[in-house]
Scaffold this motif. Structure first.
Motif, PDB file in Angstrom:
ATOM      1  N   TYR A 179     129.217 -71.444  -4.571  1.00  0.00           N
ATOM      2  CA  TYR A 179     128.948 -70.890  -3.244  1.00  0.00           C
ATOM      3  C   TYR A 179     127.445 -70.863  -2.971  1.00  0.00           C
ATOM      4  O   TYR A 179     126.994 -71.118  -1.845  1.00  0.00           O
ATOM      5  N   ALA A 180     126.673 -70.534  -3.998  1.00  0.00           N
ATOM      6  CA  ALA A 180     125.221 -70.466  -3.844  1.00  0.00           C
ATOM      7  C   ALA A 180     124.629 -71.841  -3.562  1.00  0.00           C
ATOM      8  O   ALA A 180     123.564 -71.961  -2.947  1.00  0.00           O
ATOM      9  N   PHE A 181     125.323 -72.872  -3.991  1.00  0.00           N
ATOM     10  CA  PHE A 181     124.838 -74.242  -3.798  1.00  0.00           C
ATOM     11  C   PHE A 181     125.306 -74.824  -2.471  1.00  0.00           C
ATOM     12  O   PHE A 181     124.661 -75.739  -1.941  1.00  0.00           O
ATOM     13  N   THR A 182     126.393 -74.302  -1.911  1.00  0.00           N
ATOM     14  CA  THR A 182     127.019 -74.926  -0.747  1.00  0.00           C
ATOM     15  C   THR A 182     127.216 -73.994   0.448  1.00  0.00           C
ATOM     16  O   THR A 182     126.589 -74.166   1.496  1.00  0.00           O
ATOM     17  N   LEU A 183     128.090 -72.996   0.287  1.00  0.00           N
ATOM     18  CA  LEU A 183     128.519 -72.170   1.419  1.00  0.00           C
ATOM     19  C   LEU A 183     127.386 -71.344   2.011  1.00  0.00           C
ATOM     20  O   LEU A 183     127.120 -71.394   3.216  1.00  0.00           O
ATOM     21  N   TRP A 184     126.716 -70.563   1.173  1.00  0.00           N
ATOM     22  CA  TRP A 184     125.666 -69.674   1.690  1.00  0.00           C
ATOM     23  C   TRP A 184     124.485 -70.457   2.258  1.00  0.00           C
ATOM     24  O   TRP A 184     123.966 -70.085   3.322  1.00  0.00           O
ATOM     25  N   PRO A 185     124.032 -71.542   1.629  1.00  0.00           N
ATOM     26  CA  PRO A 185     122.976 -72.341   2.269  1.00  0.00           C
ATOM     27  C   PRO A 185     123.399 -72.915   3.621  1.00  0.00           C
ATOM     28  O   PRO A 185     122.579 -73.023   4.543  1.00  0.00           O
ATOM     29  N   TRP A 186     124.678 -73.307   3.751  1.00  0.00           N
ATOM     30  CA  TRP A 186     125.153 -73.793   5.036  1.00  0.00           C
ATOM     31  C   TRP A 186     125.042 -72.704   6.099  1.00  0.00           C
ATOM     32  O   TRP A 186     124.576 -72.959   7.226  1.00  0.00           O
ATOM     33  N   ILE A 187     125.439 -71.479   5.761  1.00  0.00           N
ATOM     34  CA  ILE A 187     125.354 -70.373   6.724  1.00  0.00           C
ATOM     35  C   ILE A 187     123.902 -70.085   7.081  1.00  0.00           C
ATOM     36  O   ILE A 187     123.544 -69.946   8.259  1.00  0.00           O
ATOM     37  N   VAL A 188     123.046 -69.991   6.066  1.00  0.00           N
ATOM     38  CA  VAL A 188     121.625 -69.723   6.311  1.00  0.00           C
ATOM     39  C   VAL A 188     121.018 -70.833   7.171  1.00  0.00           C
ATOM     40  O   VAL A 188     120.332 -70.568   8.168  1.00  0.00           O
ATOM     41  N   ALA A 189     121.272 -72.082   6.802  1.00  0.00           N
ATOM     42  CA  ALA A 189     120.705 -73.206   7.543  1.00  0.00           C
ATOM     43  C   ALA A 189     121.227 -73.245   8.974  1.00  0.00           C
ATOM     44  O   ALA A 189     120.470 -73.558   9.909  1.00  0.00           O
ATOM     45  N   SER A 190     122.503 -72.920   9.171  1.00  0.00           N
ATOM     46  CA  SER A 190     123.066 -72.932  10.520  1.00  0.00           C
ATOM     47  C   SER A 190     122.380 -71.898  11.405  1.00  0.00           C
ATOM     48  O   SER A 190     122.000 -72.193  12.550  1.00  0.00           O
ATOM     49  N   VAL A 191     122.209 -70.686  10.893  1.00  0.00           N
ATOM     50  CA  VAL A 191     121.559 -69.620  11.668  1.00  0.00           C
ATOM     51  C   VAL A 191     120.112 -70.005  11.986  1.00  0.00           C
ATOM     52  O   VAL A 191     119.659 -69.903  13.136  1.00  0.00           O
ATOM     53  N   VAL A 192     119.379 -70.451  10.975  1.00  0.00           N
ATOM     54  CA  VAL A 192     117.969 -70.817  11.171  1.00  0.00           C
ATOM     55  C   VAL A 192     117.843 -72.000  12.121  1.00  0.00           C
ATOM     56  O   VAL A 192     117.013 -71.991  13.050  1.00  0.00           O
ATOM     57  N   ASN A 193     118.662 -73.015  11.932  1.00  0.00           N
ATOM     58  CA  ASN A 193     118.558 -74.220  12.759  1.00  0.00           C
ATOM     59  C   ASN A 193     118.949 -73.963  14.213  1.00  0.00           C
ATOM     60  O   ASN A 193     118.325 -74.504  15.133  1.00  0.00           O
ATOM     61  N   VAL A 194     119.975 -73.142  14.440  1.00  0.00           N
ATOM     62  CA  VAL A 194     120.347 -72.808  15.818  1.00  0.00           C
ATOM     63  C   VAL A 194     119.216 -72.032  16.492  1.00  0.00           C
ATOM     64  O   VAL A 194     118.838 -72.313  17.640  1.00  0.00           O
ATOM     65  N   ALA A 195     118.669 -71.053  15.773  1.00  0.00           N
ATOM     66  CA  ALA A 195     117.576 -70.244  16.335  1.00  0.00           C
ATOM     67  C   ALA A 195     116.368 -71.117  16.671  1.00  0.00           C
ATOM     68  O   ALA A 195     115.768 -70.979  17.751  1.00  0.00           O
ATOM     69  N   LEU A 196     116.020 -72.018  15.769  1.00  0.00           N
ATOM     70  CA  LEU A 196     114.869 -72.887  16.026  1.00  0.00           C
ATOM     71  C   LEU A 196     115.149 -73.870  17.163  1.00  0.00           C
ATOM     72  O   LEU A 196     114.261 -74.134  17.986  1.00  0.00           O
ATOM     73  N   SER A 197     116.362 -74.396  17.220  1.00  0.00           N
ATOM     74  CA  SER A 197     116.713 -75.311  18.302  1.00  0.00           C
ATOM     75  C   SER A 197     116.580 -74.634  19.661  1.00  0.00           C
ATOM     76  O   SER A 197     116.027 -75.204  20.612  1.00  0.00           O
ATOM     77  N   LEU A 198     117.082 -73.416  19.758  1.00  0.00           N
ATOM     78  CA  LEU A 198     116.974 -72.668  21.012  1.00  0.00           C
ATOM     79  C   LEU A 198     115.515 -72.369  21.347  1.00  0.00           C
ATOM     80  O   LEU A 198     115.108 -72.426  22.517  1.00  0.00           O
ATOM     81  N   LEU A 199     114.720 -72.055  20.314  1.00  0.00           N
ATOM     82  CA  LEU A 199     113.294 -71.786  20.535  1.00  0.00           C
ATOM     83  C   LEU A 199     112.575 -73.042  21.029  1.00  0.00           C
ATOM     84  O   LEU A 199     111.828 -72.993  22.015  1.00  0.00           O
TER      85      LEU A 199
END
Length: 274
Positions: A179-199
């Motif tokens: 999970y630390a290698f796949t699931l949680w990084p996907w969630i973190v990256a999704s939140v960060v990338n959406v926020a940056l895209s909107l910015l």
């Protein structure tokens, strides 16, 4: 007959926390670098056809009056590049023996590149994104768009299938580490990338339009979804464990990400190239 142990056999197995921090940083940095390269491909394709461009963090405005076929070439060039370069990098991993954050970043950059091209194929029939623009510019019939969508769906599962051995190789058998290698990084990256895209979209001097904006925000989550999808192919996790020798926090990666975000923000007024 003696055998020489691989460098990974001498490395300590990382904790789930260390694996999560490094993989999350590699995911957001790899995605950001991939998008930057993708957009520069659009720009340089335009230059090759005789049209300067104004570069933004999320796209390019081509200057001049290109013909429809030229617009199609400029639009489809970057997805094709992402697919081909991602496939090559996913198959060829020269940093694997060295390990470390560099190899992890290579993997995330390679597979997000694949997913960038795949994602555009999937949304082609919906009239948004590079491939949809190419279909319209080339005057291709609508069935071509649906064929591209079907190919994209198949390649999405194929990308997850290809990523699965890396999960087993570097995360091992523990669910927490996987999970630390796949699931949680996907969630973190999704939140960060959406926020940056909107910015980036809110600050840019250019309005890409609703369709393009939808594609940009959708890609912020889709480009890393191959990681949790790899659990569909859990049997391919059966690999000898190869610890990466990661530091608790990849400060070089964090600094590189800060520089990348600063560069993207600096491009908000538009960077004229050519």
């Amino acid at each position: 007959m003696s055998t020489t142990p691989s460098p990974s056999q001498d490395r300590a197995v990382e904790s789930p926390r260390t694996l999560l921090i490094n993989s999350a940083v590699a995911a957001v940095l790899g995605t950001g670098l991939m998008v930057l390269v993708h957009e520069f491909v659009h720009t340089f394709t335009g230059l090759a056809l005789g049209f300067p461009g104004v570069q933004y963090a999320f796209g390019v405005d081509h200057l001049g009056s290109p013909a429809p076929v030229q617009m199609g070439i400029m639009a489809i060039s970057a997805p094709v590049f992402s697919l081909v370069s991602g496939a090559i990098m996913a198959a060829w991993t020269p940093l694997r023996r060295r390990g470390g954050f560099g190899h992890l970043l290579w993997l995330w950059f390679a597979f997000t590149s694949l997913m960038e091209g795949v994602g555009y194929l999937v949304i082609t029939p919906f009239g948004a994104g590079d491939t949809a623009m190419a279909v319209e510019s080339f005057g291709w019939p609508i069935w071509v768009a649906f064929v591209m969508c079907g190919l994209g769906v198949a390649l999405q599962f194929g990308t997850a299938w290809a990523f699965a051995p890396h999960v087993g190789r570097h995360a091992g058998t523990e669910t927490a580490r996987r999970y630390a290698f796949t699931l949680w990084p996907w969630i973190v990256a999704s939140v960060v990338n959406v926020a940056l895209s909107l910015l980036y979209l809110s600050l840019a001097a250019s309005d890409p339009g609703e369709g393009a904006a939808f594609a940009i925000v959708a890609a912020a989550t889709a480009t890393t979804v191959f990681a949790p999808m790899s659990f569909i192919f859990a049997r391919r996790f059966a690999q000898p464990l190869e610890p990466l020798g990661l530091k608790p926090v990849p400060w070089v990666g964090v600094a590189a990400f800060a520089v990348l975000v600063s560069l993207n923000l600096a491009m908000s007024p538009g960077l004229r190239i050519g």
